[in-house]
Structures are given as C-alpha cells and as structure tokens.
Design a protein around this motif. Structure first.
Motif, mmCIF file in Angstrom:
data_model
loop_
_atom_site.group_PDB
_atom_site.id
_atom_site.type_symbol
_atom_site.label_atom_id
_atom_site.label_comp_id
_atom_site.label_asym_id
_atom_site.label_seq_id
_atom_site.Cartn_x
_atom_site.Cartn_y
_atom_site.Cartn_z
ATOM 1 N N ASP A 1 0.848 -1.191 0.000
ATOM 2 C CA ASP A 1 0.000 0.000 0.000
ATOM 3 C C ASP A 1 0.884 1.241 0.000
ATOM 4 N N THR A 2 0.949 1.918 -1.141
ATOM 5 C CA THR A 2 1.830 3.082 -1.263
ATOM 6 C C THR A 2 1.177 4.376 -0.793
ATOM 7 N N SER A 3 -0.111 4.335 -0.443
ATOM 8 C CA SER A 3 -0.843 5.576 -0.188
ATOM 9 C C SER A 3 -0.465 6.250 1.121
ATOM 10 N N ARG A 4 0.132 5.527 2.060
ATOM 11 C CA ARG A 4 0.413 6.108 3.386
ATOM 12 C C ARG A 4 1.659 6.977 3.376
ATOM 13 N N TYR A 5 2.753 6.488 2.794
ATOM 14 C CA TYR A 5 4.024 7.211 2.867
ATOM 15 C C TYR A 5 4.657 7.485 1.499
ATOM 16 N N PHE A 6 4.526 6.533 0.571
ATOM 17 C CA PHE A 6 5.247 6.619 -0.700
ATOM 18 C C PHE A 6 4.443 7.501 -1.655
ATOM 19 N N ALA A 7 4.371 8.789 -1.327
ATOM 20 C CA ALA A 7 3.489 9.701 -2.037
ATOM 21 C C ALA A 7 4.145 11.068 -2.164
ATOM 22 N N GLY A 8 3.590 11.874 -3.052
ATOM 23 C CA GLY A 8 4.024 13.253 -3.177
ATOM 24 C C GLY A 8 4.406 13.637 -4.593
ATOM 25 N N VAL A 9 4.212 14.924 -4.900
ATOM 26 C CA VAL A 9 4.632 15.473 -6.187
ATOM 27 C C VAL A 9 6.115 15.812 -6.072
ATOM 28 N N ARG A 10 6.945 15.077 -6.795
ATOM 29 C CA ARG A 10 8.393 15.253 -6.694
ATOM 30 C C ARG A 10 8.891 16.459 -7.486
ATOM 31 N N GLU A 11 8.229 16.742 -8.607
ATOM 32 C CA GLU A 11 8.681 17.827 -9.464
ATOM 33 C C GLU A 11 7.525 18.246 -10.359
ATOM 34 N N LEU A 12 7.378 19.548 -10.583
ATOM 35 C CA LEU A 12 6.345 20.036 -11.481
ATOM 36 C C LEU A 12 6.942 21.149 -12.328
ATOM 37 N N ASP A 13 6.905 20.962 -13.634
ATOM 38 C CA ASP A 13 7.492 21.919 -14.565
ATOM 39 C C ASP A 13 6.371 22.584 -15.357
ATOM 40 N N PRO A 14 6.020 23.827 -15.029
ATOM 41 C CA PRO A 14 4.918 24.494 -15.736
ATOM 42 C C PRO A 14 5.200 24.703 -17.218
ATOM 43 N N GLU A 15 6.477 24.912 -17.582
ATOM 44 C CA GLU A 15 6.787 25.182 -18.979
ATOM 45 C C GLU A 15 6.555 23.962 -19.863
ATOM 46 N N SER A 16 7.043 22.816 -19.411
ATOM 47 C CA SER A 16 6.823 21.591 -20.198
ATOM 48 C C SER A 16 5.477 20.949 -19.879
ATOM 49 N N ARG A 17 4.793 21.483 -18.860
ATOM 50 C CA ARG A 17 3.500 20.961 -18.405
ATOM 51 C C ARG A 17 3.597 19.472 -18.060
ATOM 52 N N THR A 18 4.561 19.176 -17.219
ATOM 53 C CA THR A 18 4.753 17.802 -16.765
ATOM 54 C C THR A 18 4.923 17.783 -15.258
ATOM 55 N N ALA A 19 4.661 16.636 -14.667
ATOM 56 C CA ALA A 19 4.852 16.430 -13.228
ATOM 57 C C ALA A 19 5.412 15.042 -13.004
ATOM 58 N N ARG A 20 6.318 14.932 -12.032
ATOM 59 C CA ARG A 20 6.827 13.632 -11.596
ATOM 60 C C ARG A 20 6.251 13.353 -10.209
ATOM 61 N N VAL A 21 5.665 12.185 -10.065
ATOM 62 C CA VAL A 21 4.966 11.868 -8.822
ATOM 63 C C VAL A 21 5.321 10.466 -8.349
ATOM 64 N N ALA A 22 5.209 10.281 -7.038
ATOM 65 C CA ALA A 22 5.320 8.947 -6.444
ATOM 66 C C ALA A 22 3.978 8.239 -6.605
ATOM 67 N N PRO A 23 3.967 6.908 -6.575
ATOM 68 C CA PRO A 23 2.721 6.173 -6.892
ATOM 69 C C PRO A 23 1.584 6.410 -5.909
#
Length: 947
Positions: free
Chosen positions: A85-107
């Motif tokens: 179950d990744t929902s408790r700790y393995f979470a969060g937006v790691r990086e968000l780039d408005p110019e490329s309109r992309t985001a890297r996230v944990a599961p």
C-alpha cells in the motif's frame, strides 16, 4: 508463512510491516465484491522499501499485490499475497514543470494533491475519477482510470509520458516512448531489460495485423492489455502499454505525467430528457460541439441523494451534464445555449450554470454515484458486479435499450449513470449474492451482458480494469489469439505469475471469493438496536460499506472522518472500521466476535460524530455500530471508568445540583480536580466545566407545567443536561426568544433525559429505559399537539435519529421524532421581532447537526436577523461529547480541532462573533483557543434586548 514473511522483511524496510489479524482484515477487499485475506501488508516509505519487499517475496515465492487508495471496484487491489500500500508514505509530487506541463509523482500521490500543486500554474491533470479525493496515481495507472473529462483530456494512458517500474526479478527500468534506434539499443542490453525489449519487439512484429485491428485505439477499450501502444506508428510506448496492466506485470515506483491547461471559464449545461435512453441517443449530436464532458444521471440516482432535488433540475427523467470551456468571458456560455437550441425538441428543458458553487452541488450527485447506487430507493441492496462496460458513443442508445431488456429478463434493476460522452455506463444491480441460486443467476447475467457488450463492439471495462470481475469474461470479447498475446505479454515481465495472480491472465472465476456475507442468526438475535433502515438486520447494516473510501478524503470539506484525518491510518477510517466489523461477522481472521480487541481498538478513536451518516454516500452510521459493539463487548464485564463518569453524567449532574457551590468548589481545586479526573478516566489535560449555580429547570419552575390543549403555538423546551446544568443562560435565552416569536413555552413537569451519554458509551439497556420514561413523560404533551424545541444538537439529533433504533415500532417515539425541531426551525416559521442586528459572525456547525438536522434554517434565521454569518466548513471540533474528555484521546481530539477549526478561528477577526449551538464545540473552542463561542439563542436574545 505470515510470520516468516514478517521476519524476513524486518530490518529490510523502513516502512510498516503488518501480519496481525486486524491489519489483514483491513486489506481483505477493495471496493469490489471480492475478498482475499492477504499474507501481509507493507506500507513502504520509498522505492528502496518496495525493492527490498519484492526481493523478499521472490525469495519466499510470495505474490505481490500493489494497492493505492483501495477504491477499485473490479477486485484488482486485493489478493492472497503481500499487499503493498503506497498511499500512506510513498506519495508526493516530486517535481512540477509548468513550462513543459509535466509532473513527476510517487505512486501513492492522491489525485487531488497533484491537482492542488498544478492549479497555481493554471494547469491540471486530465483524468479525474469521481474518487479524486482519495484515489492514487499508482492506482490510476494500474487500471487506466479515465473520469468525467476524458472525452476532452483523455485516459491515464494518454497522459503518461514515462514510468519507473520494478519487475518481480528485481530489475528496475525506466520506460516510455521508444524510437527505432533506441529500441535497437535496448534490445542489445544484457540481462532482463534486453530480453524484455527483444521479446516485446518479436511479439509486435509477428502480430501487426491483429494489434491494428482487434486491439483498436477506441478510447474506452480498457479491458485486456494495451498492446496497441507498442505498434511502430504509436512509438513503441512501453509506458502506455503498461498502463492498465493492474499490477500484473510490474510495480510502479514513479511516473512522469503530462498536464493540461485549465480553461479560463467553464459553464455547465444541464440538459433534460424523458429517460436515460433518450439521453444516450442524443450523445452523437452533442460530441461535435467539443464539450469538456458529457455525464449522465437518471432521476432515481438524483433521488438517492438527500441534498439533491429534481425540482432544481430541468424537467425530465434523466439529465446530461455537458461542460464547456472558453478563454473569453461568455464564450462557453454561448456554446452551451447554442447546443441546447440545436437539440431543440430532443430535450425537455435545460439550464446553464455559471456559478461554480451551483456546479459543484450538481457534480456531487455524479461523483457520489458509486456509493449512492449501492442502496436503492426502497432500501434494497445493489452491487458492482457489472460496472463500467463501454460501447462506442454512437452505439450507446441501442446498447442501453438492449441492456434494459436483459435486466427485465433476469428480473434485475439498476440506476443508470456514467460517462455518456464516451459510451461508458456505471450500473449497480440488485443481484442476490447471498444464496447459491442468486449467485448462479449473477453469473448467468454477467455472461450474457458480456456477450451484449461484445456484440456492440464495446469493452467489458471502460475504466477501472478487469480484475476478478471481468477477467474470466475476456474470451467473450477477444479472440483466442489475442488472449494468447496477453499471456505472452505478462510472461515477458512475470514468467512465474507472481504479480497480482488471478487477474487478466489465468483468471479466477467471476463468482468465486465473493465477500458478501450474512450475519449468523445467533448474532442477529443478540443485537440490541433496531436498524430500521436495514430491515432490522445488523448484517445488512454491515454490508452498507462497499469500500468507495470517501472517508479517506483529507483535502475536501465535510465532517467525515475526523479520526482518519488526524491519524491517516486505515483502521481509523469509516471504511476500515466497517471492514473490521464485517470480518468480525465473517469469523475467519477476527475470531472472538463481540469480544474482539481488534475491533475495539479501531472503534476507540471513533468520535461518534455521525459525519459518516451524512457524508458517506451509503449512510454508514459508525456511531450507531460503535454503540452496539460497546454494548455487546462490555456485557457482564467491568467497563472503563469514563463509561461510569461520563456515561452516567446526567445523574452526577443532578446530584451535584443539590449543592452546586460545593461541587463547584471541589472541581475548582487543582488537587481535587486531578483526583476526580484520574478516578473518572478523564484526560488530565482537560478542564472540568464549571457548574451553574442554579439549573434552569429549578430557576424557572414557573415554566414546569402540564400540557394545555388550548394553548396557541405550544412548544415544550427540551432541558438538555448540558445547558441545564452548565449553561442555563442558553435555555433562558431560548425561552425568551421563542416567547417573543409567539410560542407558548413550557418545560416538562418531571425530569427527563434523552439518554445520549449512555448511548455514546454503549450502555444501551440503560439508554432504552431512560428513553421509555422520557417518552412516557412527553406523551401528554405530544398528544396535545406540542412540538419540542431542542437547543443541544446532539440531543435533538438523537430524537430525530437514534430514537428509532432504541424504540423501534413505538408510536409515541415516532411522533416525538416528527415533532422535534431545532430552535431555528421553529423561528423560521415566525415573524421575528429582531431584525437589523448588523453583526458579523462565523458559525461552527455541530457534527450531529450536520449529519442529521441540517443547518439551512439557522442560516436563514441569521440572515433575516441581520447577522452576516459565514458557515465554517471546519469539520468536527474534536471534543465530540465524552470522546475528547476521555483519557488517551486528548491528542487526537486536539489534532481534529487543528485540522481546520482552530486555524479558521485564528484567521477570524476578533470583532467577529463565533456562533456554535453545540456544548462540545463551545467547550473545545473555549479550552483550545482564545475565543468564546455563543449559542444562536443568546445572540437573538441580545438583539431583542437592544431593540
């Protein structure tokens, strides 16, 4: 094996490992009909924890089942292995780039958290399932989630740019779109990664025709594997091919996602139709207008939501919610009106909403459909055994007609709602999953339904994946050769079949492992409360929770579930407690029934706030279930000290009132107060409320008189124990205000009590005796036409709600429930003499008022009086009657208050009045802030005296 697994994982992972019965019980199911006790549960903190866990499972030959928010309705997030179950700790937006309109996230990132991070940049993530407040990105990737805006912004597969994945053999890969030179380079790599790419390349090259024909790119073909993404013309995109693989091939460790730009203006057109089939027929004419969404609901679904009213909608028996966006003001609104005009006589009416708050009220109907549809209007149960099938939109009307004929042939019924714009319908049917013949009928129905979908060129799953609900039916949709390719695809990543086994490939039977259970006759006979909304059955009440998980919401408003918001632990969510109670009935993992320490531990932090009764789509009433459990758990046993001190509080208050000055002097002395708290099981951090010098019932004996049948507008003022003995000024204010409004006010001739404190501590035998006496005292007043005015929301709500559980079938109790009103409800019928108070205020709504009584009358009365009040959406105050006073609960009680209430009060200007009708709320505010809250009656009384 469970202990072996725990020992091997211990020291290898930083996250939490659990193999105890309670933890296993929490994860036996998701939001589906299926049940699989796991071997263990892991809450990993990072990718390294997942890697170590997979290595351990490989060593012990244990399956891996990945899980996010556990809101899947297909049975693809529960299984007999290690649940990660990744929902408790393995979470969060790691990086968000408005110019490329992309985001890297944990599961484990919750969708709403990603949306909150993207919104300041004018961006959002396109797929938006109705469970957006608790579903995770990992889960969305697993089942290729879509949501209401996929007609414009696509499925999850359309938005995934890159995935970081882990294979069962320990190989970690970053996958995405692969150019021909890069594909050649990867096939030349040594080890597993090179083998994977070589075998995938061979699979594609040998089956180009099949991939291009049978595995179409029609957007809602979610069933099976997305092998079409590996075609050369699609860029050999392995990331997209793995989306929707339901954890059967890899474990997702991270994702790079594409975001979309938010339109500056949005409007919602609500189009009325005579019936759902007519709405389906209209979809092909709507899609050329390029809407952002086309969602459908029928009248029965609208009727299941208490806050919704069909009179707020255009005339009709079904509606389409069609949203338009625009960059210029008025652009979207013009497009909406133009569409309505083009549809002409095909619609029965329409309205166009530009106000976001009005739009949200209607979207709530659609978003809560998965829960609402679980109970029909007549109280019968419905199940997600056939959900999310989709057909091309141009075939939707014909498919729905035939499907309704199929339902009639099988004697089944369902509300109808869903993503009409992409031909995806959500249907919860009234299957009989409690008998062998009923289960056989269930199997027969879904087989025929699968054939019908295939005949219309559709997909068994239009979102949410196949899981156990549909995997066995895939041969009815795909050719034998396509199924062989699916098996081959899975084997490339997971040759030993250890990743979420039984799903998609070598599937479990659709009618096996059903979780639906009945309570034993012995248990039903022993239950104390009446459960009138569940046909008198505790077992049926336990089947209310289907796992949609709205109680896990931590970003939105409402009351439910304060203890989960404070701890973020599954066992302290309404869903978690419901699952534990269901497993107690099942008896496999939790074996000691009503004596269960696992259930007791989970219920210990339930505030009995009743937030779930209103905020849960299926009206789970955990406060009532807790009272039942405590009654049974402590039967013929010594109870905690707090049950004697606070459970019997009305009697202690009556005794203290014999000498209030002496009682007040004792509680005011620190040492004496500390001793009383220690003996009474009260938290040492709590201040004991000060006794009033004279109870209201003693001070106003002139009001204590019998009923007068000739009295105009007679009202019996309910002298609740809290206001009577602690704050009699509130009762005095109410008596004056009601009198000024033209009511003749009396108090009961004899002492009465609603029994609330005995109910909340599970002393139901005493509570019933108290209520029987109270009903007998009130009978003459009720017979004479008196209404009852309640000032304390918890007592008032008990009469309107729990009274039916405690005295089922009692005619006078039913009359009392009908005649009980809040102060504001009575004042709203009067022509008030107070106006123009010219006050600014904020209102904290008591949880029981929110859940049972509503706050509309209060808002109306304040507005008419000239009180500019903002109703705070701050949830539970955290005190919740006896809960916050009990030893061991103070920290959670304070955390609940700090969730929203106390921060909101700190931001409130000092000159702004704080209004709260609940004694608990006023007490918590007084003890944990520098503000003093007052009852609405006191504010109106002050207005009278200033005239």
């Amino acid at each position: 094996m469970r202990d072996t697994l725990r020992r091997h994982l211990a020291g290898q992972v930083a996250g939490e490992i659990a193999v105890d019965p309670a933890s296993l019980a929490l994860y036996t199911t998701d939001a589906s009909n299926y049940r699989h006790p796991p071997l263990g549960v892991l809450l990993p903190r990072d990718a390294e924890d997942v890697r170590a866990a997979v290595a351990t499972c490989r060593e012990l030959d244990v399956p891996i089942v990945a899980r996010g928010g556990g809101t899947s309705i297909a049975g693809n997030a529960c299984g007999p292995g290690l649940v990660v179950d990744t929902s408790r700790y393995f979470a969060g937006v790691r990086e968000l780039d408005p110019e490329s309109r992309t985001a890297r996230v944990a599961p484990g990132t919750v969708l709403d958290d990603l949306q909150a991070a993207a919104a300041p940049h004018g961006l959002r993530y396109g797929p938006d399932p109705s469970t957006h407040s608790r579903c995770t990105i990992g889960g969305m990737i697993g089942n290729n989630a879509c949501g209401s805006h996929s007609v414009a912004w696509g499925r999850t597969a359309d938005t995934v740019r890159e995935l970081d994945v882990l294979l069962y053999d320990g190989t970690r890969m970053t996958v995405g779109r692969t150019s021909p030179p890069e594909l050649d380079a990867r096939t030349a790599l040594p080890g597993t990664e090179g083998r994977v790419y070589r075998e995938l390349r061979d699979l594609v090259r040998g089956n180009l025709a099949l991939l291009r024909t049978e595995l179409s790119t029609w957007p809602r073909r979610v069933s099976g594997y997305g092998l079409e993404h590996l075609l050369p013309e699609n860029g050999f995109d392995l990331a997209k091919a793995l989306v929707g693989s339901e954890g059967t091939c890899v474990t997702v460790l991270g994702a790079e996602l594409e975001l979309t730009e938010l339109p500056r203006h949005r409007v919602l057109a609500v189009l009325g139709f005579t019936e759902d089939v007519a709405a389906a027929d209209a979809v092909p004419a709507i899609l050329p207008a390029a809407p952002l969404t086309v969602e459908g609901v029928d009248a029965e679904l609208v009727g299941l939501l208490a806050a919704a009213r069909t009179e707020d909608l255009p005339a009709g028996g079904a509606w389409l919610f069609v949203e338009f966006g625009g960059d210029e003001p008025g652009e979207a609104e013009q497009r909406a009106h133009r569409l309505a005009a083009e549809l002409g006589e095909a619609i029965t009416g329409h309205l166009v909403l530009t106000d976001p708050a009005a739009q949200r009220r209607l979207w709530r109907i659609r978003e809560e459909g998965a829960g609402l549809a679980t109970r029909r209007a007549d109280g019968s149960e419905a199940w997600p055994g056939w959900e999310d099938a989709a057909v091309p939109p141009e075939r939707l009307g014909g498919y729905l007609r035939e499907f309704k004929r199929l339902m009639r042939r099988h004697g089944r019924s369902s509300v109808v709602y869903g993503h009409y714009g992409e031909g995806c319908l959500h249907l919860r049917l009234d299957f009989d999953l409690l008998s062998e013949s009923g289960i056989a009928g269930f199997r027969s129905f879904v087989e025929e339904a699968a054939d019908l979908v295939a005949a219309h060129g559709g997909s068994l799953s239009g979102e949410h994946g196949d899981g156990q609900a549909r995997s066995e039916l895939l041969p009815r949709m795909y050719s034998a050769r396509a199924l062989e390719l699916f098996e081959r695809f899975k084997a490339i990543f997971d040759p030993d079949g250890r990743m979420n086994p039984g799903v998609l490939v070598e599937p479990r039977a659709v009618d096996a492992n059903l979780r639906v259970r009945t309570a034993s006759p012995e248990l039903e006979r022993r239950t104390f409360l009446g459960y009138p909304e569940d046909h008198g059955s505790f077992g049926e009440a336990m089947r209310r929770c289907v796992g949609v998980g709205k109680c896990r919401n931590t970003s939105g408003g409402g009351v439910m579930c304060p203890s989960y918001r404070a701890t973020r632990e599954e066992q302290h969510s309404t869903r978690g407690r419901a699952h534990l109670l269901a497993e107690m009935i099942n008896g496999e993992l939790i074996t000691d029934g009503w004596r269960s320490k696992e259930v007791h531990e989970a219920l210990d932090l339930c505030l009995s706030c009743k937030g779930c009764l209103s905020d849960c789509p299926v009206d789970v009433d955990m406060a009532t279930y807790k009272a039942e459990f405590y009654h049974q758990h402590y039967r013929r046993r010594l109870r905690p000290a707090a049950h004697y001190s606070m459970g019997w509080l009305p009697l202690w208050l009556r005794a203290a009132a014999l000498s209030p000055r002496l009682a007040g002097a004792v509680t005011a002395r620190p040492r004496a107060a500390a001793l009383l708290k220690r003996l009474g099981g009260i938290a040492p951090q709590r201040q004991l409320p000060a006794f009033a010098r004279t109870p209201f019932t003693r001070a106003r004996r002139d009001l204590c008189r019998g009923p007068d049948p000739a009295a105009p507008r007679p009202v019996l003022l309910w002298p609740d124990s809290f206001n009577n003995y602690f704050t009699p000024r509130v009762l005095e204010a109410a008596a004056e205000v009601l009198g000024a409004a033209g009511y003749q006010v009396v108090l009961p001739e004899r002492g009465v009590c609603c029994g609330l404190t005995w109910v909340s501590t599970g002393q139901l035998g005493v509570a019933r005796r108290v209520l029987r006496r109270t009903v007998e005292v009130l009978r003459p007043y009720l017979d004479a036409g008196y209404r009852v005015a309640g000032l304390e929301p918890s007592c008032t709500a008990l009469f309107r709600g729990d009274l039916g559980h405690l005295l089922p079938g009692d005619g006078t109790a039913t009359l009392l429930a009908e005649r009980t009103h809040t102060l504001a409800e009575l004042l709203a019928e009067a022509d008030p003499p107070w106006r123009g108070l010219d006050l600014d205020a904020v209102s904290q709504v008591h949880c029981h008022q929110h859940a049972v009584l509503g706050f509309t009358a209060e808002e109306r009365v304040m507005a008419e009086a000239g009180i500019r009040s903002s109703t705070l959406d701050t949830g539970c105050c955290g005190l919740a009657g006896n809960f916050g006073f009990e030893r061991g609960h103070y920290e959670v009680s304070l955390a609940c208050a700090e969730d929203r209430l106390l921060p909101a009060l700190r931001e409130t200007p000092a000159e702004t009045l704080v209004i709260s009708d609940g004694f608990s709320c006023r007490t918590q505010i007084a003890q944990e802030s520098d503000r003093t809250a007052v009852h609405l009656a006191e504010v109106l009384q002050d207005g009278l005296r200033r005239r």
